[in-house]
Design a protein around this motif. Structure first.
Motif, PDB file in Angstrom:
ATOM      1  N   ASN A 109       0.790  -1.237   0.000  1.00  0.00           N
ATOM      2  CA  ASN A 109       0.000   0.000   0.000  1.00  0.00           C
ATOM      3  C   ASN A 109       0.825   1.291   0.000  1.00  0.00           C
ATOM      4  O   ASN A 109       0.534   2.196  -0.780  1.00  0.00           O
ATOM      5  CB  ASN A 109      -0.983   0.001   1.169  1.00  0.00           C
ATOM      6  N   PRO A 110       1.851   1.439   0.865  1.00  0.00           N
ATOM      7  CA  PRO A 110       2.608   2.697   0.836  1.00  0.00           C
ATOM      8  C   PRO A 110       3.261   2.964  -0.520  1.00  0.00           C
ATOM      9  O   PRO A 110       3.263   4.105  -0.999  1.00  0.00           O
ATOM     10  CB  PRO A 110       3.666   2.497   1.932  1.00  0.00           C
ATOM     11  N   ALA A 111       3.798   1.905  -1.149  1.00  0.00           N
ATOM     12  CA  ALA A 111       4.422   2.074  -2.463  1.00  0.00           C
ATOM     13  C   ALA A 111       3.373   2.421  -3.518  1.00  0.00           C
ATOM     14  O   ALA A 111       3.606   3.256  -4.409  1.00  0.00           O
ATOM     15  CB  ALA A 111       5.168   0.802  -2.852  1.00  0.00           C
ATOM     16  N   ARG A 112       2.212   1.776  -3.430  1.00  0.00           N
ATOM     17  CA  ARG A 112       1.139   2.043  -4.397  1.00  0.00           C
ATOM     18  C   ARG A 112       0.676   3.499  -4.304  1.00  0.00           C
ATOM     19  O   ARG A 112       0.416   4.149  -5.328  1.00  0.00           O
ATOM     20  CB  ARG A 112      -0.033   1.085  -4.141  1.00  0.00           C
ATOM     21  N   GLU A 113       0.583   4.019  -3.080  1.00  0.00           N
ATOM     22  CA  GLU A 113       0.128   5.405  -2.895  1.00  0.00           C
ATOM     23  C   GLU A 113       1.022   6.398  -3.638  1.00  0.00           C
ATOM     24  O   GLU A 113       0.552   7.419  -4.150  1.00  0.00           O
ATOM     25  CB  GLU A 113       0.112   5.754  -1.398  1.00  0.00           C
ATOM     26  N   ARG A 114       2.318   6.101  -3.679  1.00  0.00           N
ATOM     27  CA  ARG A 114       3.282   6.998  -4.337  1.00  0.00           C
ATOM     28  C   ARG A 114       3.705   6.506  -5.725  1.00  0.00           C
ATOM     29  O   ARG A 114       4.579   7.090  -6.348  1.00  0.00           O
ATOM     30  CB  ARG A 114       4.526   7.154  -3.455  1.00  0.00           C
ATOM     31  N   ASN A 115       3.084   5.406  -6.184  1.00  0.00           N
ATOM     32  CA  ASN A 115       3.418   4.821  -7.481  1.00  0.00           C
ATOM     33  C   ASN A 115       4.907   4.477  -7.579  1.00  0.00           C
ATOM     34  O   ASN A 115       5.560   4.721  -8.598  1.00  0.00           O
ATOM     35  CB  ASN A 115       3.013   5.765  -8.622  1.00  0.00           C
ATOM     36  N   ILE A 116       5.451   3.912  -6.502  1.00  0.00           N
ATOM     37  CA  ILE A 116       6.862   3.505  -6.464  1.00  0.00           C
ATOM     38  C   ILE A 116       6.970   2.054  -6.932  1.00  0.00           C
ATOM     39  O   ILE A 116       6.296   1.176  -6.383  1.00  0.00           O
ATOM     40  CB  ILE A 116       7.427   3.646  -5.035  1.00  0.00           C
ATOM     41  N   PRO A 117       7.782   1.769  -7.943  1.00  0.00           N
ATOM     42  CA  PRO A 117       7.960   0.378  -8.374  1.00  0.00           C
ATOM     43  C   PRO A 117       8.531  -0.471  -7.235  1.00  0.00           C
ATOM     44  O   PRO A 117       9.413  -0.027  -6.502  1.00  0.00           O
ATOM     45  CB  PRO A 117       8.967   0.476  -9.527  1.00  0.00           C
ATOM     46  N   VAL A 118       8.010  -1.687  -7.093  1.00  0.00           N
ATOM     47  CA  VAL A 118       8.496  -2.637  -6.083  1.00  0.00           C
ATOM     48  C   VAL A 118       9.129  -3.812  -6.821  1.00  0.00           C
ATOM     49  O   VAL A 118       8.486  -4.425  -7.677  1.00  0.00           O
ATOM     50  CB  VAL A 118       7.354  -3.148  -5.182  1.00  0.00           C
ATOM     51  N   ARG A 119      10.379  -4.105  -6.497  1.00  0.00           N
ATOM     52  CA  ARG A 119      11.062  -5.232  -7.132  1.00  0.00           C
ATOM     53  C   ARG A 119      11.448  -6.261  -6.075  1.00  0.00           C
ATOM     54  O   ARG A 119      11.993  -5.905  -5.033  1.00  0.00           O
ATOM     55  CB  ARG A 119      12.319  -4.763  -7.870  1.00  0.00           C
ATOM     56  N   LEU A 120      11.142  -7.506  -6.353  1.00  0.00           N
ATOM     57  CA  LEU A 120      11.585  -8.607  -5.500  1.00  0.00           C
ATOM     58  C   LEU A 120      12.847  -9.189  -6.108  1.00  0.00           C
ATOM     59  O   LEU A 120      12.820  -9.714  -7.229  1.00  0.00           O
ATOM     60  CB  LEU A 120      10.499  -9.679  -5.394  1.00  0.00           C
ATOM     61  N   LYS A 121      13.952  -9.077  -5.375  1.00  0.00           N
ATOM     62  CA  LYS A 121      15.260  -9.478  -5.905  1.00  0.00           C
ATOM     63  C   LYS A 121      15.818 -10.649  -5.105  1.00  0.00           C
ATOM     64  O   LYS A 121      15.442 -10.884  -3.961  1.00  0.00           O
ATOM     65  CB  LYS A 121      16.220  -8.287  -5.830  1.00  0.00           C
ATOM     66  N   ASN A 122      16.782 -11.336  -5.706  1.00  0.00           N
ATOM     67  CA  ASN A 122      17.345 -12.554  -5.131  1.00  0.00           C
ATOM     68  C   ASN A 122      18.798 -12.345  -4.715  1.00  0.00           C
ATOM     69  O   ASN A 122      19.654 -12.074  -5.569  1.00  0.00           O
ATOM     70  CB  ASN A 122      17.250 -13.676  -6.186  1.00  0.00           C
ATOM     71  N   THR A 123      19.086 -12.465  -3.416  1.00  0.00           N
ATOM     72  CA  THR A 123      20.467 -12.294  -2.954  1.00  0.00           C
ATOM     73  C   THR A 123      21.407 -13.343  -3.553  1.00  0.00           C
ATOM     74  O   THR A 123      22.607 -13.111  -3.654  1.00  0.00           O
ATOM     75  CB  THR A 123      20.558 -12.387  -1.408  1.00  0.00           C
ATOM     76  N   MET A 124      20.850 -14.497  -3.944  1.00  0.00           N
ATOM     77  CA  MET A 124      21.686 -15.553  -4.530  1.00  0.00           C
ATOM     78  C   MET A 124      22.124 -15.193  -5.951  1.00  0.00           C
ATOM     79  O   MET A 124      23.105 -15.723  -6.465  1.00  0.00           O
ATOM     80  CB  MET A 124      20.918 -16.890  -4.565  1.00  0.00           C
ATOM     81  N   ASP A 125      21.365 -14.297  -6.601  1.00  0.00           N
ATOM     82  CA  ASP A 125      21.649 -13.925  -7.989  1.00  0.00           C
ATOM     83  C   ASP A 125      21.271 -12.463  -8.201  1.00  0.00           C
ATOM     84  O   ASP A 125      20.217 -12.152  -8.762  1.00  0.00           O
ATOM     85  CB  ASP A 125      20.855 -14.842  -8.952  1.00  0.00           C
ATOM     86  N   PRO A 126      22.126 -11.535  -7.751  1.00  0.00           N
ATOM     87  CA  PRO A 126      21.787 -10.108  -7.786  1.00  0.00           C
ATOM     88  C   PRO A 126      21.495  -9.560  -9.175  1.00  0.00           C
ATOM     89  O   PRO A 126      20.790  -8.558  -9.321  1.00  0.00           O
ATOM     90  CB  PRO A 126      23.030  -9.425  -7.191  1.00  0.00           C
ATOM     91  N   GLU A 127      22.044 -10.200 -10.224  1.00  0.00           N
ATOM     92  CA  GLU A 127      21.846  -9.706 -11.584  1.00  0.00           C
ATOM     93  C   GLU A 127      20.450 -10.048 -12.119  1.00  0.00           C
ATOM     94  O   GLU A 127      19.971  -9.439 -13.059  1.00  0.00           O
ATOM     95  CB  GLU A 127      22.898 -10.315 -12.525  1.00  0.00           C
ATOM     96  N   ASP A 128      19.805 -11.047 -11.511  1.00  0.00           N
ATOM     97  CA  ASP A 128      18.509 -11.505 -12.008  1.00  0.00           C
ATOM     98  C   ASP A 128      17.445 -10.427 -11.809  1.00  0.00           C
ATOM     99  O   ASP A 128      17.459  -9.711 -10.806  1.00  0.00           O
ATOM    100  CB  ASP A 128      18.107 -12.789 -11.283  1.00  0.00           C
ATOM    101  N   GLU A 129      16.527 -10.314 -12.745  1.00  0.00           N
ATOM    102  CA  GLU A 129      15.487  -9.282 -12.694  1.00  0.00           C
ATOM    103  C   GLU A 129      14.471  -9.525 -11.582  1.00  0.00           C
ATOM    104  O   GLU A 129      13.884  -8.594 -11.046  1.00  0.00           O
ATOM    105  CB  GLU A 129      14.776  -9.194 -14.048  1.00  0.00           C
ATOM    106  N   GLY A 130      14.206 -10.787 -11.264  1.00  0.00           N
ATOM    107  CA  GLY A 130      13.218 -11.105 -10.214  1.00  0.00           C
ATOM    108  C   GLY A 130      11.810 -10.759 -10.672  1.00  0.00           C
ATOM    109  O   GLY A 130      11.451 -10.956 -11.826  1.00  0.00           O
ATOM    110  N   THR A 131      11.018 -10.220  -9.741  1.00  0.00           N
ATOM    111  CA  THR A 131       9.627  -9.842 -10.020  1.00  0.00           C
ATOM    112  C   THR A 131       9.464  -8.345  -9.811  1.00  0.00           C
ATOM    113  O   THR A 131       9.975  -7.796  -8.839  1.00  0.00           O
ATOM    114  CB  THR A 131       8.661 -10.582  -9.072  1.00  0.00           C
ATOM    115  N   ILE A 132       8.742  -7.680 -10.715  1.00  0.00           N
ATOM    116  CA  ILE A 132       8.423  -6.267 -10.499  1.00  0.00           C
ATOM    117  C   ILE A 132       6.917  -6.127 -10.337  1.00  0.00           C
ATOM    118  O   ILE A 132       6.158  -6.789 -11.030  1.00  0.00           O
ATOM    119  CB  ILE A 132       8.942  -5.372 -11.657  1.00  0.00           C
TER     120      ILE A 132
END
Length: 276
Positions: A253-276
């Motif tokens: 909710n806080p990110a949605r209120e400000r339209n801030i992109p949220v990315r889920l990233k993987n510490t095992m593979d920092p280069e991977d895009e993950g989920t946005i």
């Protein structure tokens, strides 16, 4: 794990606000210790010593700078002395006031931030620890499951944090108007990060996990689970609400209120895009 965090931080090549959670199992151990103290069955010295030893050993493994190690140990001792006094107080009164329970459980995060800031300094990264009580991360004052007061907190954080330095902030808690520690609910470090991102109108909110992103199912149950590359805010919030443990239900909710992109990233593979 900390080495992976350092690698991830270096990938940004810019100042960051980093919100940390507790070491694995530390919060659960604190919960157990509170109950033991209430029953007058806790050896506070042994318990606090065990936590301190874990942190010191991690520090020694990662940092060779003697001065930084001395500074870390000095501040660690102060925090552990406070923690021990809280347990002794519980043993004495045979009760756990809600404000004290929240204060004790916040120590997993407080010790993580203390350790990480010294490790990052040893790596040549200019950073400072910033505690919620010093920043003025104000909540509604509800113990155990508080929500952030965005109007007051945004004003405070924008005054206290500059754009040219990296800050390490312990997650999971804020403070009431009266200055009492109030927890943001289990898994609340994600919510802390989202709330702080909203207060600062951040470019992006990155949540670093030990999985490759938001998966189509629990990989411990479904072998063929695949990464979901993108979700709407509403989809992510609904999945979290109905039990997807990768996200605290209040994170979106806080990110949605400000339209801030949220990315889920993987510490095992920092280069991977993950989920946005």
């Amino acid at each position: 794990g900390i080495k992976k965090v350092i690698k991830a931080i270096r990938n940004y090549n810019q100042p960051l606000v980093i919100v940390v959670s507790a070491f694995y199992c530390v919060t659960n151990n604190l919960i157990d210790a509170v109950q033991l103290a209430k029953d007058d069955k806790l050896n506070a010295d042994d318990f606090v010593h065990a936590i301190g030893t874990q942190k010191v050993n991690t520090m020694l493994e990662l940092v060779s700078d003697k001065q930084l190690s001395i500074e870390f140990k000095c501040e660690l001792d102060k925090r552990l002395h406070k923690l021990k006094s809280y347990f002794l107080g519980i043993s004495f009164i045979k009760d756990v006031p809600p404000f004290l329970y929240d204060e004790i459980l916040s120590y997993g995060e407080r010790l993580s931030s203390l350790l990480l800031v010294h490790v990052l300094k040893s790596e040549g990264i200019d950073c400072s620890e910033a505690l919620p009580e010093d920043l003025g991360l104000i909540t509604d004052g509800e113990f155990g499951n508080a929500t952030v007061n965005f109007r007051l907190s945004a004003e405070n954080l924008n005054q206290k944090l500059s754009n040219d330095k990296t800050y390490i902030i312990p997650g999971f808690y804020g403070i009431s108007d009266e200055g009492k520690t109030t927890l943001l609910g289990r898994g609340g470090s994600d919510y802390s990060a989202s709330a702080i991102a909203a207060c600062l109108n951040a470019q992006c909110l990155d949540l670093w996990k030990d999985v490759p992103g938001f998966l189509s199912a629990d990989p411990r149950i479904v072998d063929a689970a695949v990464v979901v590359e993108s979700l709407t805010y509403a989809e992510a919030a609904e999945l979290a609400y109905f039990g997807a443990k990768i996200l605290h239900p209040s994170t979106i909710n806080p990110a949605r209120e400000r339209n801030i992109p949220v990315r889920l990233k993987n510490t095992m593979d920092p280069e991977d895009e993950g989920t946005i």
